[in-house]
Design an enzyme around this catalytic site. Structure first.
Site, short mmCIF file in Angstrom:
data_model
loop_
_atom_site.label_atom_id
_atom_site.label_comp_id
_atom_site.label_asym_id
_atom_site.label_seq_id
_atom_site.Cartn_x
_atom_site.Cartn_y
_atom_site.Cartn_z
N GLY B 31 1.06 -0.63 0.23
CA GLY B 31 0.12 -0.40 0.33
C GLY B 31 1.32 1.07 -0.50
O GLY B 31 -0.28 2.32 -0.64
N CYS B 240 -27.58 -8.32 -16.96
CA CYS B 240 -26.49 -8.20 -17.99
C CYS B 240 -27.62 -8.46 -18.91
O CYS B 240 -28.56 -9.54 -19.16
CB CYS B 240 -25.71 -9.12 -18.33
SG CYS B 240 -25.23 -8.98 -19.80
N CYS B 243 -26.38 -11.64 -21.60
CA CYS B 243 -25.75 -12.67 -20.96
C CYS B 243 -26.49 -13.28 -19.69
O CYS B 243 -26.54 -14.47 -19.05
CB CYS B 243 -24.36 -12.89 -20.54
SG CYS B 243 -23.67 -12.72 -19.36
N CYS B 265 -22.23 -6.55 -19.09
CA CYS B 265 -20.74 -7.14 -18.56
C CYS B 265 -19.99 -6.36 -19.05
O CYS B 265 -20.25 -6.33 -20.20
CB CYS B 265 -20.80 -8.50 -18.47
SG CYS B 265 -21.65 -9.16 -17.75
N CYS B 271 -18.51 -12.41 -20.31
CA CYS B 271 -20.16 -12.28 -20.98
C CYS B 271 -19.87 -13.43 -21.73
O CYS B 271 -21.02 -14.12 -21.97
CB CYS B 271 -20.55 -10.66 -21.49
SG CYS B 271 -21.96 -10.99 -21.13
#
Lengths: 187, 285
Positions: B31, B240, B243, B265, B271
């Site tokens: 980080g 979606c 899909c 998506c 997808c």
């Protein structure tokens, strides 16, 4: 100049260094795991894995410290020819090489400063034995816990206690490496 | 023939060593933003120069490389970076998330869970999470060193007082291992839960801002929030259109000038995989 000085580097530096770095990075990202690191034949007493760390990470920008019996003419010449890294004392080095005992005491090495903890040394300790047993490791990079044969757990605990300051360790043994970043807790 | 004139993976060896050292320090202090001497790349800033440099430093000839831009494998940025490394590093490329060993991403984490051995490289525009609160680098350095992150909570609180909820929807700040507050790059906050406890290595490269930071596998990453306003990884409330996936991150696509729209998506590989195995949404042709 001896032939041994001029030989023993990576056969194909860009490719070999890329593969070696992946091993070093995996070791640093997953403390306690062992990885194969090979591809060069450095002069004794440097192990092949130690030599590969030098060729992969050191150059004219990285002052290095050779501790104990790795500080010999053969090693100095080999490092000078293959990397051009300047030699310095422990107080100003970015990398240090030697046995664990020769690298002591740890408080000689830069541990970074509060605003730039990355300005710390990486200590490469060459060991007789490196295996996944001994001290218990926990921390980033370790799912539950890992084990590694590390020397002096209390010194590693003191190093971790300074977090985010501290030095980072790479342990080498023959053609194997493991790493222990300062973020790892040792028990 | 010009390709052969370049070193493996484009960058010279000294540059790669410098980047590699920064990556190792980044992994040792998760980080924390490690400064590095970012190079000019043959693409403009903002197109992934940081990610490309990190990818160049980690790629080996054995890798299979995938690039996504906002989840898609077939956008200009993704296609050009993929062909860049095909030519300069001679690596295999793929669009399949599971088959890739190195994935460079702009602003998404793939829907399919990553595994050990994979590396996710993020393109980061502004690595400093405190930058819009405090423009001086000298001050933000000090704030990180003192763990002084109160200002970030004030910003989130101001969101709540103005909008009734935390309105930050992307680049949502996280705390890494209870120490550093980190900008996860502009991924939607929907992806934040995948940052933590991820088996893959996550590397972040900011080219213009010259910073590299990292998350080792299984790092603890917590999105900032308040007890009475817990973190909510929200998404568009639709399945979606192609899909039918109920729990993937969706893009809204305007389909005509009469208010027609569809949700699909953003992860094209996910997808297409679902469609290939027979899933159909309401807008599928």
């Amino acid at each position: 100049m001896e032939t041994a000085t001029l030989t023993g580097g990576f056969a194909s530096p860009p490719i070999d260094a890329a593969r070696a770095f992946r091993a070093i990075m995996e070791a640093m990202a997953r403390p306690g795991t062992l990885h194969d690191l090979d591809g060069c034949t450095p002069p004794a007493p440097l192990a092949p894995a130690t030599g590969a760390v030098i060729l992969t990470l050191c150059d004219a920008d990285t002052p290095i410290y050779l501790a104990g019996n790795v500080d010999c003419p053969d090693v100095r010449d080999w490092i000078a020819f293959h990397t051009g890294a300047p030699l310095t004392g422990p107080e100003h080095c970015m990398f240090a090489f030697g046995t664990w005992g020769d690298l002591m005491p740890l408080n000689r090495f830069p541990a970074g400063c509060a605003e730039y903890p990355d300005r710390s040394s990486t200590l490469v300790a060459q060991s007789e034995k490196l295996c996944p047993e001994g001290a218990t490791l926990t921390g980033p990079g370790i799912q539950t816990q890992a084990q590694l044969s590390v020397p002096d757990p209390h010194l590693l605990q003191a190093n971790h206690a300074q977090y985010p300051l501290g030095v980072d360790f790479i342990f080498t043994c023959g053609t194997q490496i493991a790493a222990l970043p300062r973020s790892t807790e040792v028990n | 023939m010009t390709d052969q004139a370049y070193n493996f993976a484009y960058l010279d060896e000294q540059t790669k060593r410098m980047i590699r050292r920064a990556i190792l320090k980044g992994l040792a202090v998760p980080g924390y933003q490690v400064p590095f001497a970012s190079r000019e790349m043959p693409m403009p800033y903002g197109w992934g120069t940081g990610g490309v440099q990190v990818s160049a430093a980690v790629l080996t000839p054995e890798d299979r490389f995938k690039v996504i831009d906002q989840g898609a494998d077939d956008t200009t940025n993704a296609v050009s970076i993929r062909s860049f490394f095909e030519r300069t590093a001679n690596v295999e490329t793929t669009t399949k998330t599971e088959d890739a060993t190195v994935i460079q991403t702009r602003h998404r984490i793939p829907e399919v869970a990553l595994s050990e051995g994979q590396i996710l490289v993020y393109q980061v525009p502004i690595p400093e999470p405190l930058r819009f609160l405090e423009p001086r680098e000298s001050e933000t350095r000090k704030m990180h060193s003192l763990e002084e992150y109160g200002l970030m909570h004030v910003k989130l609180y101001e969101d709540i007082s103005r909008h009734g909820h935390i309105a930050t929807a992307y680049a949502y700040p996280v705390t890494v291992e209870a120490r550093y507050v980190m900008d996860p790059s502009p991924i939607p906050k929907f992806d934040n839960p995948k940052l933590g406890d991820n088996p893959a290595i996550q590397l972040f490269g900011a080219g213009r801002e010259q910073r590299i930071y990292a998350l080792p596998p299984y790092t603890k990453v917590v999105s900032l929030d308040f007890e009475d306003h817990p973190f909510d990884p929200s998404k568009a409330d639709h399945p979606c259109g192609l899909c039918g996936a109920e729990n993937s991150y969706l893009d809204e696509v305007i389909t005509d000038d009469a208010g027609g729209r569809m949700f699909v998506c953003s992860d094209t590989d996910y997808c297409e995989d679902r469609q290939a195995s027979g899933h159909r949404g309401k807008d599928a042709a």
